[in-house]
Design a protein around this motif. Structure first.
Motif, mmCIF file in Angstrom:
data_model
loop_
_atom_site.group_PDB
_atom_site.id
_atom_site.type_symbol
_atom_site.label_atom_id
_atom_site.label_comp_id
_atom_site.label_asym_id
_atom_site.label_seq_id
_atom_site.Cartn_x
_atom_site.Cartn_y
_atom_site.Cartn_z
ATOM 1 N N ILE A 23 0.827 -1.206 0.000
ATOM 2 C CA ILE A 23 0.000 0.000 0.000
ATOM 3 C C ILE A 23 0.863 1.258 0.000
ATOM 4 C CG2 ILE A 23 -1.644 1.368 1.368
ATOM 5 C CD1 ILE A 23 -2.832 -1.277 2.349
ATOM 6 N N ARG A 24 1.910 1.253 0.833
ATOM 7 C CA ARG A 24 2.699 2.478 0.982
ATOM 8 C C ARG A 24 4.050 2.367 0.278
ATOM 9 N NH1 ARG A 24 3.692 1.748 7.498
ATOM 10 N NH2 ARG A 24 5.396 0.259 7.373
ATOM 11 N N ALA A 25 4.104 1.625 -0.795
ATOM 12 C CA ALA A 25 5.344 1.449 -1.551
ATOM 13 C C ALA A 25 5.961 2.801 -1.884
ATOM 14 C CB ALA A 25 5.069 0.669 -2.830
ATOM 15 N N GLY A 26 7.236 2.934 -1.624
ATOM 16 C CA GLY A 26 7.955 4.160 -1.938
ATOM 17 C C GLY A 26 8.328 4.978 -0.722
ATOM 18 N N GLU A 27 7.568 4.860 0.386
ATOM 19 C CA GLU A 27 7.874 5.684 1.538
ATOM 20 C C GLU A 27 9.196 5.300 2.191
ATOM 21 O OE1 GLU A 27 7.817 4.844 4.937
ATOM 22 O OE2 GLU A 27 7.007 2.825 4.913
ATOM 23 N N ALA A 180 -10.210 -1.555 3.449
ATOM 24 C CA ALA A 180 -11.019 -0.893 2.433
ATOM 25 C C ALA A 180 -11.335 0.546 2.846
ATOM 26 C CB ALA A 180 -12.307 -1.677 2.194
ATOM 27 N N LEU A 181 -11.662 0.735 4.124
ATOM 28 C CA LEU A 181 -11.986 2.077 4.614
ATOM 29 C C LEU A 181 -10.759 2.986 4.585
ATOM 30 C CD1 LEU A 181 -14.281 1.170 7.653
ATOM 31 C CD2 LEU A 181 -14.994 2.177 5.468
ATOM 32 N N ARG A 187 -7.095 7.913 -0.059
ATOM 33 C CA ARG A 187 -6.796 7.492 -1.441
ATOM 34 C C ARG A 187 -5.725 8.356 -2.090
ATOM 35 N NH1 ARG A 187 -11.921 9.473 -1.185
ATOM 36 N NH2 ARG A 187 -12.419 11.354 -2.355
ATOM 37 N N THR A 188 -5.548 9.599 -1.620
ATOM 38 C CA THR A 188 -4.501 10.455 -2.179
ATOM 39 C C THR A 188 -3.214 10.384 -1.360
ATOM 40 O OG1 THR A 188 -5.251 12.400 -0.946
ATOM 41 C CG2 THR A 188 -6.213 12.038 -3.138
ATOM 42 N N ALA A 192 -0.374 7.358 4.654
ATOM 43 C CA ALA A 192 -1.239 7.425 5.831
ATOM 44 C C ALA A 192 -2.079 6.168 5.969
ATOM 45 C CB ALA A 192 -2.143 8.659 5.747
ATOM 46 N N ALA A 193 -2.609 5.657 4.864
ATOM 47 C CA ALA A 193 -3.414 4.432 4.925
ATOM 48 C C ALA A 193 -2.597 3.266 5.445
ATOM 49 C CB ALA A 193 -3.968 4.112 3.535
#
Length: 273
Positions: A23-27, A180-181, A187-188, A192-193
């Protein structure tokens, strides 16, 4: 079904981080920049020719990448998650000949005693059922006089208190629904997700005071242990992402201390002879 021999809690951790790192690939790019000889108080060229272990390498193996680029002779990158290892081979350090990937647990590392000159475990020990056993394994595979760096959750502050309460609530919500939430809400800002899911659903999230952590690793056999202060300086676009990270606030500011207590503890020391 979990892989043979992997405890249930480690299987849960592997599945969580295999998903979250996607999900947070790159951070994780930040660790490539900040892991350097100057960070740990060493002279330029310190890593050149060393045998290194990146324990809990994650989905991009950023520490392994940084070590290879700074001349380490051999780097073992170990992670619980097969998905993270596949991602790291594909997108992270796969083009670096010095890096070798292996699936393994910090509870029983697949290496001989004294195999490494430098061992890095950033953000791993506090997710183990027994951090003490994990630390003992890290020191077992580190040669006498070798350098150890560990990253730990700091204790104190409003944010960790609220996270503890949120983890109780999260235990009543299935991970797929929460995922999902979170992805929809942020989504941007996938950072954070991923961070929210990480903090709420990992089975263990131990926290330490700075003095407590230093005494702990010194008793385990680490000499001259001290805290260093990496500050990735990320640009946190989402308010919640800024709130969750001590590095989003000025160092030593009263607000940072109030929100995050001891913050992120990055400790370094030498294994005693």
């Amino acid at each position: 079904m979990r892989p043979t021999g992997l405890p249930r809690d480690e299987h849960r951790t592997a599945r969580l981080y295999g998903d979250v790192h996607g999900i947070r690939a790159g951070e994780e790019e930040d660790l490539r920049r900040i892991l350097s000889p100057s960070l740990i108080g060493e002279e330029p060229g310190f890593f050149r020719g060393l045998r290194c272990l990146d324990a809990g390498c994650g989905g991009m193996a950023p520490a392994a990448w940084a070590l290879a680029r700074q001349g380490a002779a051999r780097i073992a990158a170990v992670d619980l998650s097969e998905e993270n290892l596949r991602r790291a081979r594909r997108d992270g350090a796969a083009d670096l000949a010095a890096v070798r990937f292996a699936r393994g647990s910090l509870g029983a590392l697949p290496f001989r005693d004294g195999s490494f000159d430098f061992v890095n475990a950033g953000g791993v020990l506090h997710h183990l059922r027994s951090p003490e056993r994990g630390l003992a394994e890290l020191l077992r595979v580190l040669r006498p006089g070798g350098t150890l760096t560990v990253g730990l959750y700091g204790r104190g502050g409003l944010v960790p208190l609220l996270l503890g309460l949120a983890r109780l609530v999260a235990s009543l919500v299935s991970y797929p629904l929460a995922r999902a939430l979170a992805v929809r809400l942020f989504r941007t800002n996938p950072l954070a997700a991923g961070d929210v899911l990480d903090l709420l659903y990992v089975p263990y999230a131990w926290r330490y005071g700075e003095r407590q952590a230093l005494r702990w690793i010194e008793r385990a056999g680490v000499a001259s242990a001290r805290r260093v202060a990496p500050d990735p300086g990320r640009a946190y676009h989402a308010p919640l992402a800024r709130l969750l990270h001590a590095s989003a606030f000025p160092r030593d500011s009263p607000l940072r201390r109030f929100l995050h207590g001891d913050g992120w503890l990055y400790l370094v020391g030498k294994k005693g002879d």
